[in-house]
Every structure is written in structure tokens, then in C-alpha cells.
Design a protein around this motif. Structure first.
Motif, PDB file in Angstrom:
ATOM      1  N   SER A  98       0.851  -1.190   0.000  1.00 39.10           N
ATOM      2  CA  SER A  98       0.000   0.000   0.000  1.00 39.10           C
ATOM      3  C   SER A  98       0.883   1.235   0.000  1.00 39.10           C
ATOM      4  CB  SER A  98      -0.932   0.007   1.212  1.00 39.10           C
ATOM      5  OG  SER A  98      -0.186  -0.020   2.419  1.00 39.10           O
ATOM      6  N   PHE A  99       0.324   2.360  -0.458  1.00 42.33           N
ATOM      7  CA  PHE A  99       1.125   3.566  -0.635  1.00 42.33           C
ATOM      8  C   PHE A  99       0.395   4.810  -0.148  1.00 42.33           C
ATOM      9  CE2 PHE A  99       2.955   0.571  -3.538  1.00 42.33           C
ATOM     10  CZ  PHE A  99       4.320   0.804  -3.418  1.00 42.33           C
ATOM     11  N   SER A 100       1.198   5.773   0.270  1.00 40.40           N
ATOM     12  CA  SER A 100       0.662   7.086   0.614  1.00 40.40           C
ATOM     13  C   SER A 100       0.342   7.850  -0.662  1.00 40.40           C
ATOM     14  CB  SER A 100       1.711   7.877   1.407  1.00 40.40           C
ATOM     15  OG  SER A 100       2.803   8.249   0.557  1.00 40.40           O
ATOM     16  N   ALA A 101      -0.237   9.016  -0.499  1.00 37.17           N
ATOM     17  CA  ALA A 101      -0.378   9.939  -1.620  1.00 37.17           C
ATOM     18  C   ALA A 101       1.006  10.462  -2.011  1.00 37.17           C
ATOM     19  CB  ALA A 101      -1.287  11.096  -1.224  1.00 37.17           C
ATOM     20  N   GLU A 102       1.101  11.099  -3.164  1.00 43.01           N
ATOM     21  CA  GLU A 102       2.362  11.694  -3.612  1.00 43.01           C
ATOM     22  C   GLU A 102       2.769  12.821  -2.667  1.00 43.01           C
ATOM     23  OE1 GLU A 102       4.214  13.845  -7.611  1.00 43.01           O
ATOM     24  OE2 GLU A 102       2.048  13.610  -7.372  1.00 43.01           O
ATOM     25  N   MET A 103       4.015  12.788  -2.223  1.00 48.19           N
ATOM     26  CA  MET A 103       4.576  13.833  -1.363  1.00 48.19           C
ATOM     27  C   MET A 103       5.763  14.460  -2.085  1.00 48.19           C
ATOM     28  SD  MET A 103       2.848  13.516   1.561  1.00 48.19           S
ATOM     29  CE  MET A 103       1.598  12.318   2.066  1.00 48.19           C
ATOM     30  N   TYR A 104       5.610  15.692  -2.554  1.00 49.05           N
ATOM     31  CA  TYR A 104       6.697  16.305  -3.321  1.00 49.05           C
ATOM     32  C   TYR A 104       7.354  17.430  -2.534  1.00 49.05           C
ATOM     33  CZ  TYR A 104       3.064  19.701  -4.639  1.00 49.05           C
ATOM     34  OH  TYR A 104       2.061  20.639  -4.635  1.00 49.05           O
ATOM     35  N   TRP A 105       8.647  17.638  -2.827  1.00 51.01           N
ATOM     36  CA  TRP A 105       9.408  18.646  -2.085  1.00 51.01           C
ATOM     37  C   TRP A 105       9.626  19.919  -2.879  1.00 51.01           C
ATOM     38  CZ3 TRP A 105      11.813  14.010  -3.588  1.00 51.01           C
ATOM     39  CH2 TRP A 105      12.767  14.118  -4.591  1.00 51.01           C
ATOM     40  N   ASN A 106       9.242  19.947  -4.118  1.00 56.89           N
ATOM     41  CA  ASN A 106       9.225  21.208  -4.862  1.00 56.89           C
ATOM     42  C   ASN A 106       8.128  21.145  -5.906  1.00 56.89           C
ATOM     43  OD1 ASN A 106      10.240  19.605  -6.878  1.00 56.89           O
ATOM     44  ND2 ASN A 106      12.226  20.589  -7.016  1.00 56.89           N
ATOM     45  N   GLY A 107       7.787  22.285  -6.442  1.00 55.48           N
ATOM     46  CA  GLY A 107       6.684  22.330  -7.378  1.00 55.48           C
ATOM     47  C   GLY A 107       7.057  22.013  -8.804  1.00 55.48           C
ATOM     48  N   GLY A 108       8.332  21.772  -9.065  1.00 56.89           N
ATOM     49  CA  GLY A 108       8.801  21.482 -10.414  1.00 56.89           C
ATOM     50  C   GLY A 108      10.265  21.815 -10.557  1.00 56.89           C
ATOM     51  N   GLY A 109      10.849  21.384 -11.664  1.00 59.14           N
ATOM     52  CA  GLY A 109      12.249  21.714 -11.940  1.00 59.14           C
ATOM     53  C   GLY A 109      13.259  20.809 -11.276  1.00 59.14           C
ATOM     54  N   THR A 110      12.804  19.656 -10.746  1.00 60.82           N
ATOM     55  CA  THR A 110      13.777  18.723 -10.167  1.00 60.82           C
ATOM     56  C   THR A 110      14.693  18.177 -11.245  1.00 60.82           C
ATOM     57  OG1 THR A 110      12.234  18.102  -8.434  1.00 60.82           O
ATOM     58  CG2 THR A 110      14.031  16.604  -8.849  1.00 60.82           C
ATOM     59  N   SER A 111      14.197  18.115 -12.469  1.00 60.21           N
ATOM     60  CA  SER A 111      14.976  17.660 -13.619  1.00 60.21           C
ATOM     61  C   SER A 111      15.493  16.258 -13.357  1.00 60.21           C
ATOM     62  CB  SER A 111      16.102  18.659 -13.933  1.00 60.21           C
ATOM     63  OG  SER A 111      15.555  19.938 -14.220  1.00 60.21           O
ATOM     64  N   VAL A 112      16.815  16.054 -13.335  1.00 60.84           N
ATOM     65  CA  VAL A 112      17.365  14.714 -13.169  1.00 60.84           C
ATOM     66  C   VAL A 112      17.594  14.427 -11.682  1.00 60.84           C
ATOM     67  CG1 VAL A 112      19.267  13.157 -13.683  1.00 60.84           C
ATOM     68  CG2 VAL A 112      18.437  14.718 -15.440  1.00 60.84           C
ATOM     69  N   LEU A 113      16.817  13.495 -11.142  1.00 65.34           N
ATOM     70  CA  LEU A 113      17.041  13.042  -9.773  1.00 65.34           C
ATOM     71  C   LEU A 113      18.334  12.241  -9.734  1.00 65.34           C
ATOM     72  CD1 LEU A 113      15.507  12.869  -6.946  1.00 65.34           C
ATOM     73  CD2 LEU A 113      14.984  10.538  -7.648  1.00 65.34           C
ATOM     74  N   GLY A 114      19.141  12.484  -8.705  1.00 64.62           N
ATOM     75  CA  GLY A 114      20.415  11.774  -8.602  1.00 64.62           C
ATOM     76  C   GLY A 114      20.277  10.473  -7.854  1.00 64.62           C
ATOM     77  N   GLY A 115      20.306  10.531  -6.532  1.00 68.21           N
ATOM     78  CA  GLY A 115      20.209   9.333  -5.716  1.00 68.21           C
ATOM     79  C   GLY A 115      19.349   9.571  -4.503  1.00 68.21           C
ATOM     80  N   ALA A 116      19.127   8.508  -3.720  1.00 71.61           N
ATOM     81  CA  ALA A 116      18.356   8.599  -2.491  1.00 71.61           C
ATOM     82  C   ALA A 116      18.822   7.502  -1.549  1.00 71.61           C
ATOM     83  CB  ALA A 116      16.861   8.458  -2.766  1.00 71.61           C
ATOM     84  N   ALA A 117      18.879   7.800  -0.248  1.00 73.63           N
ATOM     85  CA  ALA A 117      19.337   6.810   0.726  1.00 73.63           C
ATOM     86  C   ALA A 117      18.803   7.158   2.107  1.00 73.63           C
ATOM     87  CB  ALA A 117      20.861   6.746   0.756  1.00 73.63           C
TER      88      ALA A 117
END
Length: 393
Positions: free
Chosen positions: A130-149
Motif C-alpha cells: 500500500s502507498f501514501s499519496a504523492e509527497m513532493y518537495w518542490n513544485g517542479g524543476g527537479t529535472s534529473v534526480l540523482g540518488g536517495a538513501a
């Protein structure tokens, strides 16, 4: 000393592997999706041995999908495919919180909503997701996501990196805090490089809130930079001086940190990257000074000259052992000190493997720590996974 011929006619010294290394016994591939699967990501559940999650962008519908996988003996089985969101999400990562049972986060760039950086909290309950709703940290312009940890010592906290299209494409990071199964709070965004960062990745050490960011700073310099999280609100990070690991034009950078030692700095860092100046793919070993947080890099080693983008993961059961996958091929690497031994190239799929970035990913079983791992990849027009085992080698 081995050398390679550069495009400008000069030569450059590169490291050499010493010995044939470890062979990989590979099984047969199992389908997890019967359609074109892009931007694949995979991670094992650190709290349940033999359980893992694969996410991908479905090419035909453009939506983000996920499936739960299980290892039983030498067999892989998959549950029902779940749609996370009916929008196109790319540069995906799936990361587990080792401090919260059966909880993970899927991170990506939502190109269907102005390229905003988004995440979803996932929960495993039995064989269901199961999943939450989308949680975004900016309104746009993230472009290329690098990594996450995730920080392995601070429940709920993770960091993601990207280049910020709303701020001159600067290399930027943000800390997210998963406060519940349905919510993520984001802290203040931090610029880690005040110039265009075309590619980046992040990995945590095993403790002390220490992490490393590997990134391309310019067309003639690529760096590794240590950060230490400040766990006091508002959860900022101290960034230390960057160290150069290449002065060539580097892209498709990946980084991994060995967490098998007893203290945070026992394990070393490995960075893989495409060296566009020389037309090959390389890895380099980094050692972190526990007092100054300075990184010392060794001499790079050529992985392959084929246009196949490597992915890398450390074996949690053995200090100094890792696997590199690229296309339908794999190598196991080991080191003790600074020399790296790369094993003989193993071909597990000779045709129809898409070797571009985001199509071949690998993950070790971090709960069992028995040397077993799964490679997920796009083969032809399908998504397939293959189980392998390094135990006893």
C-alpha cells in the motif's frame, strides 16, 4: 602500469585488477512484468529475509508500478503488480528504512507534473503493498534526480539529491522525514555544488550520520564530498571539502559505501562512472579520513569499454566484496586495503538486454546477509529478475 589511449592521442595510467576473482553462479531469469519496463529500481527488505521490491516506469501507460518479490530456495516468485500513480515518473529509486519494519520509500521525478521531485511511502503487509499519496518537495524543476538513501541510524530520515532546474541546475539535496505511513516532512533544501550538476548519487556509511555524494561538477571534474547530518531540527547537514576523483568528462555516476565493518569508516567507498573522455566505464576506490572527513581516491580501473551503464552494490555479508552489473553481464570485485581484484566477466544474458541507465539494477539480501542477490533488468520487452549467490566463494 596499464594505460589507455585517450581521444586526444595521449595516454593515461589506470589501475589493474590482480587475479581472476570470484565466479558468480547465476540462475535462470523470472518475469516480473510482461511489458516494456523502464527506470527500474530494486531493494531488499532489511527486516525480512528473501523479500524485495521492484519499481519501474511502464512504457505503454507511462505510469509508475511496483511488485513484491520473494525468494524461496532458488525460486523467485512475484505478487500482483500495483500502480503507485498514473503519471510518468522517471529516475526512480526504492529505499527501505531499516529502523521501521516493512516500510520503504519510492523516489522519482514526476515528469507528468512539471518534473517535480516526489516520493511515496510504501508499506508491506503480508503479500500486499500500500502507498501514501504523492509527497513532493518542490513544485517542479527537479529535472534529473540523482540518488536517495536512508540514514541507517535515524528512523524515518532519508536524503535525496538532484540538479535543481529552478536554481541554475545547481546540485541540491533535501532531507525527508517519514513521520507516518502516509506523510513525509521535508527540510530546507541545501546546495552542495553551486554549478550545473549533470549527475549525482548518495550513499550513507553504517553509522554517525555520515554520507557521501558523488557528482559531476563540470565537464572536466567529478567529485566525492562527505556530509554529516545534524539530527537537531531543522535537520541540516555539514558538508566537507570535495575531493576530485576524475578530471575527465564523467556521467552516469553511481556510489556505494561498504557497511560491513564494525565502525562507520571501516568500509570504503566505490564510485562507478562513464568516462566520456576515454570512451569507457570505470570504478575508483575512496578512503575516508575519520577525523577530517577528507576522501583519498585510488587509481581508476576500467570496467568495460562497451556502452553499458554499471550498477554497483556491496555484499553486506563480507567486508570488501561487491558486485557490478552492466547489460547482461556482471563482475564480482574484492579488495583488502587498496588494490581491487575484479573477477572474470560473467554473461548471464547474451541478447536483448538494455544496458542504458535505469535498466539493470542489483540488490543484496540485507536481512539474511547470506551473499544472495537479485539482478532486475529489462530483457526485450519484459521486466525480468535473476537470483544469484556468492555464499561459499
Amino acid at each position: 602500469q596499464a594505460v589507455v589511449l585517450k581521444s586526444d592521442g595521449t595516454v593515461e595510467a589506470v589501475g589493474e585488477s590482480t587475479g581472476v576473482g570470484i565466479q558468480i553462479p547465476l540462475g535462470t531469469s523470472t518475469q516480473f512484468n510482461n511489458a516494456n519496463s523502464q527506470y527500474i529500481a530494486i531493494a531488499y527488505n532489511p527486516n525480512t529475509a528473501g523479500q524485495f521490491v521492484i519499481t519501474w516506469k511502464q512504457y505503454a501507460g507511462g505510469d509508475l508500478k511496483v511488485v513484491l518479490g520473494t525468494v524461496s530456495g532458488t525460486t523467485l516468485t512475484f505478487g500482483s503488480i500495483t500502480q503507485i500513480i498514473a503519471e510518468s515518473v522517471v529516475y526512480n529509486h526504492v529505499i527501505f528504512d531499516s529502523n521501521t519494519a516493512n516500510r520503504f520509500v519510492v523516489v522519482g521525478t514526476n515528469e507528468g507534473s512539471n518534473y517535480r521531485g516526489s516520493a511515496w511511502v510504501g508499506t508491506i503487509s503480508g503479500s500486499s503493498l500500500s502507498f501514501s499519496a504523492e509527497m513532493y518537495w518542490n513544485g517542479g524543476g527537479t529535472s534529473v534526480l540523482g540518488g536517495a538513501a536512508f540514514d541507517p541510524n535515524d528512523a524515518g530520515h532519508f536524503i535525496t539529491t538532484w540538479y535543481d532546474g529552478n536554481n541554475s541546475n545547481y546540485g541540491t539535496l533535501v532531507t525527508g522525514y517519514v513521520s507516518s505511513a502516509t506523510n513525509i516532512n521535508y527540510m530546507t533544501e541545501v546546495v552542495f555544488h553551486s554549478a550545473y550538476v549533470q549527475t549525482s548519487d548518495i550513499a550513507f556509511a553504517k553509522s554517525n550520520g555520515v554520507f557521501v555524494i558523488a557528482y559531476r561538477g563540470t565537464s572536466t571534474a567529478a567529485y566525492g564530498r562527505i556530509g554529516v547530518r545534524n539530527t537537531t531540527y531543522p535537520d541540516t547537514a555539514t558538508l566537507y571539502t570535495a575531493a576530485t576523483f576524475s578530471t575527465n568528462n564523467c556521467t552516469d555516476i553511481r556510489v556505494a559505501w561498504d557497511k560491513s565493518g564494525s565502525s562507520w569508516n571501516d568500509g570504503k567507498i566505490i564510485i562507478t562512472y562513464e568516462d566520456n573522455t576515454n570512451g569507457d566505464y570505470r570504478l575508483v576506490l575512496g578512503t575516508v579520513n575519520s577525523s577530517t572527513y577528507a576522501i583519498t581516491f585510488g587509481t581508476p580501473i576500467v570496467i568495460t569499454t562497451e556502452a553499458l551503464y554499471p550498477d554497483i552494490e556491496f555484499d553486506p555479508s563480507t567486508l570488501g566484496r561487491f558486485i557490478i552489473t552492466y547489460g547482461g553481464k556482471a563482475k564480482v570485485g574484492t579488495f583488502s586495503g587498496t588494490p581491487i581484484t575484479l573477477g572474470t566477466e560473467i554473461i548471464y544474458q547474451s541478447t536483448n538486454v538494455y544496458g542504458t541507465g535505469g535498466y539493470v539494477k542489483v540488490a543484496f539480501d540485507t536481512a539474511a546477509e547470506d551473499g544472495r542477490f537479485v539482478i532486475a533488468s529489462r530483457i526485450g520487452q519484459e521486466g525480468k529478475a535473476i537470483l544469484s549467490d556468492l555464499s561459499g566463494t
